[in-house]
Design an enzyme around this catalytic site. Sequence first.
Site, PDB file in Angstrom:
ATOM      1  CD  GLU A   1     108.419  84.500  33.022  1.00  0.00           C
ATOM      2  OE1 GLU A   1     107.420  84.246  33.735  1.00  0.00           O
ATOM      3  OE2 GLU A   1     108.356  85.117  31.946  1.00  0.00           O
TER       4      GLU A   1
ATOM      5  CG  ASP B   1      99.383  87.375  33.955  1.00  0.00           C
ATOM      6  OD1 ASP B   1     100.258  86.623  33.476  1.00  0.00           O
ATOM      7  OD2 ASP B   1      99.651  88.286  34.776  1.00  0.00           O
TER       8      ASP B   1
ATOM      9  CE  LYS C   1     101.808  81.867  36.623  1.00  0.00           C
ATOM     10  NZ  LYS C   1     102.149  83.273  36.877  1.00  0.00           N
TER      11      LYS C   1
HETATM   12  O1  KIV Z   1     101.188  84.051  32.235  1.00  0.00           O
HETATM   13  C1  KIV Z   1     101.871  83.089  31.893  1.00  0.00           C
HETATM   14  O2  KIV Z   1     101.667  82.475  30.846  1.00  0.00           O
HETATM   15  C2  KIV Z   1     102.946  82.683  32.775  1.00  0.00           C
HETATM   16  C3  KIV Z   1     103.874  81.623  32.304  1.00  0.00           C
HETATM   17  C4  KIV Z   1     104.707  82.118  31.210  1.00  0.00           C
HETATM   18  C5  KIV Z   1     104.664  81.047  33.410  1.00  0.00           C
HETATM   19  O3  KIV Z   1     103.066  83.195  33.846  1.00  0.00           O
END
Ligand code: KIV
Length: 292
Positions: free
Chosen positions: A184, A47, A115
Amino acid sequence: MSRAKITARTIREMKARGERIVSVTAYDYPTARLVDEAGVDLILVGDSLAMVVLGYESTIPVTMAEMMHHVRAVVRAQPRALVIADLPFASFQASPEDAVRNSARFLKRGAEGVKLEGGRRVLPQIDAIVAADIPVLGHLGLTPQSVHAFGGYRVQARGRGPAEALLEDALALERAGVFAIVLEGIPRELGAEVTHALSIPTIGIGAGLECDGQVLVLHDLIGLSFGKPARFVRRYAEVGEAIRTAVTSFGEDVRAGRYPSAEETYAAAPDPTATPPTAAVPEAPEKSSCKS
Ligand code: KIV
């Protein structure tokens, strides 16, 4: 020789084999093709595209419709890498039903798993998605959808109490059946502690070297993002600068009448009514000065 397709199970098993996981984001067809040709293991349609390619201030505004548009583009590249779609803000928080419905929308568009951000408080959602046989990648630490609760993008879990809570979250996610966890923006020591405590892989972004893999936002890695990069970003190319230089040169050539050249221009078809040119009389060969 074409190598086997990477699945969520492959990613999980890489930890046992001691193989580090390489992951980057991609949001469209050309970058998905290029990062796949470069041999990444996991492509994340994150996202982060909200800020990186759509110009939003944060990841909060991006919608399922926008995310699905980008997931479809990435999937058309038919990557060998595992393709994971990020559940955006408000697509899963309200209920497990929302979480399953929106995960399924991604899978119907070709994603191979989802995710979602959060620990024990989103366990009902994770349980429901896993029960629907959809692979889940967890995400703990500096989860950007919580930016307002955090009061900014700050490193998380620096103290012992929050570090222990994050470790408990990670263990709960593992028990719930996620195949890996993104860590993160946490201290390196905590990244190492969580990595050693879990049998599933951790994929770090600003979480230190001991994680089982690393993920970066592609546009940060290639120098195509704006603003001051985070401490953990390493730039491997300056694509933004290359674009600026190339387009400046194009503009200069157009304004100076140097583009297009004759070789870059089409000629009209020959006029069939025109009188054919007279056959050329071959010239007599020059006398050689050599005597044989
Ligand atoms: O949205 C994204 O790109 C992420 C990554 C940085 C892990 O969550």
